[in-house]
Write an enzyme that holds these catalytic residues in place. Sequence first.
Site, PDB file in Angstrom:
ATOM      1  N   ARG A  64       0.811  -1.228   0.000  1.00  7.74           N
ATOM      2  CA  ARG A  64       0.000   0.000   0.000  1.00  7.74           C
ATOM      3  C   ARG A  64       0.839   1.272   0.000  1.00  7.74           C
ATOM      4  O   ARG A  64       0.592   2.196  -0.769  1.00  7.74           O
ATOM      5  CB  ARG A  64      -0.923   0.042   1.232  1.00  7.74           C
ATOM      6  CG  ARG A  64      -2.210  -0.682   1.073  1.00  7.74           C
ATOM      7  CD  ARG A  64      -2.651  -1.243   2.396  1.00  7.74           C
ATOM      8  NE  ARG A  64      -1.734  -2.310   2.767  1.00  7.74           N
ATOM      9  CZ  ARG A  64      -1.896  -3.580   2.401  1.00  7.74           C
ATOM     10  NH1 ARG A  64      -2.947  -3.926   1.733  1.00  7.74           N
ATOM     11  NH2 ARG A  64      -1.014  -4.514   2.729  1.00  7.74           N
ATOM     12  N   THR A  65       1.792   1.347   0.902  1.00  2.64           N
ATOM     13  CA  THR A  65       2.506   2.615   1.065  1.00  2.64           C
ATOM     14  C   THR A  65       3.279   2.953  -0.208  1.00  2.64           C
ATOM     15  O   THR A  65       3.172   4.059  -0.743  1.00  2.64           O
ATOM     16  CB  THR A  65       3.432   2.557   2.289  1.00  2.64           C
ATOM     17  OG1 THR A  65       2.655   2.121   3.408  1.00  2.64           O
ATOM     18  CG2 THR A  65       4.029   3.912   2.598  1.00  2.64           C
ATOM     19  N   LYS A  93      26.646  -4.182  -1.703  1.00  4.09           N
ATOM     20  CA  LYS A  93      28.118  -4.113  -1.811  1.00  4.09           C
ATOM     21  C   LYS A  93      28.719  -3.467  -0.578  1.00  4.09           C
ATOM     22  O   LYS A  93      29.919  -3.242  -0.504  1.00  4.09           O
ATOM     23  CB  LYS A  93      28.511  -3.284  -3.038  1.00  4.09           C
ATOM     24  CG  LYS A  93      27.977  -3.801  -4.350  1.00  4.09           C
ATOM     25  CD  LYS A  93      28.405  -2.856  -5.478  1.00  4.09           C
ATOM     26  CE  LYS A  93      27.790  -3.222  -6.806  1.00  4.09           C
ATOM     27  NZ  LYS A  93      27.989  -2.180  -7.815  1.00  4.09           N
ATOM     28  N   ARG A 114      11.469   3.660   3.282  1.00  4.15           N
ATOM     29  CA  ARG A 114      11.042   2.677   4.291  1.00  4.15           C
ATOM     30  C   ARG A 114      12.247   1.799   4.596  1.00  4.15           C
ATOM     31  O   ARG A 114      12.954   1.354   3.691  1.00  4.15           O
ATOM     32  CB  ARG A 114       9.895   1.814   3.770  1.00  4.15           C
ATOM     33  CG  ARG A 114       9.664   0.599   4.675  1.00  4.15           C
ATOM     34  CD  ARG A 114       8.404  -0.117   4.380  1.00  4.15           C
ATOM     35  NE  ARG A 114       7.240   0.658   4.776  1.00  4.15           N
ATOM     36  CZ  ARG A 114       5.995   0.170   4.772  1.00  4.15           C
ATOM     37  NH1 ARG A 114       5.772  -1.072   4.389  1.00  4.15           N
ATOM     38  NH2 ARG A 114       4.986   0.918   5.152  1.00  4.15           N
ATOM     39  N   HIS A 142       5.451   5.813  11.586  1.00  3.92           N
ATOM     40  CA  HIS A 142       4.912   5.659  10.226  1.00  3.92           C
ATOM     41  C   HIS A 142       3.919   6.816  10.039  1.00  3.92           C
ATOM     42  O   HIS A 142       2.708   6.617   9.977  1.00  3.92           O
ATOM     43  CB  HIS A 142       4.233   4.293  10.106  1.00  3.92           C
ATOM     44  CG  HIS A 142       3.856   3.893   8.723  1.00  3.92           C
ATOM     45  ND1 HIS A 142       4.011   4.715   7.624  1.00  3.92           N
ATOM     46  CD2 HIS A 142       3.320   2.728   8.246  1.00  3.92           C
ATOM     47  CE1 HIS A 142       3.587   4.073   6.543  1.00  3.92           C
ATOM     48  NE2 HIS A 142       3.161   2.871   6.900  1.00  3.92           N
TER      49      HIS A 142
HETATM   50  C1  NCD Z   1       2.014  -0.996   8.269  1.00  8.77           C
HETATM   51  C2  NCD Z   1       3.528  -0.893   8.366  1.00  8.77           C
HETATM   52  O1  NCD Z   1       4.239  -1.173   7.401  1.00  8.77           O
HETATM   53  O2  NCD Z   1       3.961  -0.510   9.431  1.00  8.77           O
HETATM   54  N1  NCD Z   1       1.552  -1.233   6.959  1.00  8.77           N
HETATM   55  C3  NCD Z   1       1.279  -0.188   6.128  1.00  8.77           C
HETATM   56  O3  NCD Z   1       2.126   0.609   5.826  1.00  8.77           O
HETATM   57  N2  NCD Z   1       0.014  -0.058   5.708  1.00  8.77           N
HETATM   58  C4  NCD Z   1       1.438  -1.967   9.223  1.00  8.77           C
HETATM   59  C5  NCD Z   1       1.970  -3.368   9.232  1.00  8.77           C
HETATM   60  O4  NCD Z   1       2.824  -3.759   8.437  1.00  8.77           O
HETATM   61  O5  NCD Z   1       1.488  -4.131  10.066  1.00  8.77           O
END
Ligand code: NCD
Length: 315
Positions: A64-65, A93, A114, A142
């Site tokens: 999703r993100t 590397k 991320r 997040h």
């Molecule tokens: C979350 C995350 O990555 O922290 N997911 C997301 O971005 N929608 C929640 C999760 O992974 O449980």
Amino acid sequence: MQKIILPNHYLTMMGNKDFTCIADLPKKEWKDLFEKAEAFATQAPPPLLKGRLLANCFFEPSTRTRLSFEAAMHRLGGAVIGFADSLSTSVQKGESLHDTIRVIGSYADIVVIRHSEAGAAEIASSATDKPVINAGDGGNEHPTQTLVDLYTILQRRGTIDGLNIGIAGDLKHGRAVHSLCKALSEYKVRLTFFSAPSLDLPKDLIALLKEKGIACKWAQSMEELVGAVDVLYMTRIQKERFAPGELKNPCLLKRAHLRGAKGDLMILHPLPRVDEIDRSIDETKFAAYFEQAANGVPVRMALLAFLLDKSGSGT
Ligand code: NCD
């Protein structure tokens, strides 16, 4: 050119270029951002970000993100480069995160990161003058998920003040939970938590909520939690952050639990869901988690437009 690193309070005073934690964007900006998101969701969006380039740097899995940032950028006329895992990068590397982001920052206008390490977004921010967005750093924060969560609550309920919000699952390692609690501490809410005893909220977060005068309660069962709240935020066990062993997750929402729910209860989940919410709940009026996932695009469109506008050069 050497980047001058300023202390955090100074950056806040100047207006931070980044969005690495929820505190980077003061509450007074949220209303405008949500109005912009609403406009983007309901009208054909203008090509505001034409000629701008976003770098999606995903060192950890995401559906999703990553894809909603990509969709958001494309929908505003911009373009995207990036990677969905670090196996194809020079990190393999032995290149440092700092060097990787310094170079990527010289290619793109904005960097989304991320990473499995808490604090990675801060390191990225110090490596480039371009705006950096934290799309999840380890078990820390997040913040863009939180904007999506708040927007979804406001869309259904029209307000956040006055609500009793239940948060269940992995409160200890859940970065979405951490950013959400920090944001909710800016409202007049009551919070009710439920988790396995070993996965309770970190102590510093409990202290922050108390300091902000937020009434916090801990439920003893799913039945008690569901019966008490207006919004129920379910999360999965973050098994990539620790060794869960024989841990039995008590936070599993079944259809029968909803018999005791308020008529206008809304259920959220940042997703991915493992087994926390029974699938038979998906088509009930209570389920808001797919709505929430869809809101990821307009909310991230609004955030990108805001940060790129602030960073100048273009729009
Ligand atoms: C979350 C995350 O990555 O922290 N997911 C997301 O971005 N929608 C929640 C999760 O992974 O449980």
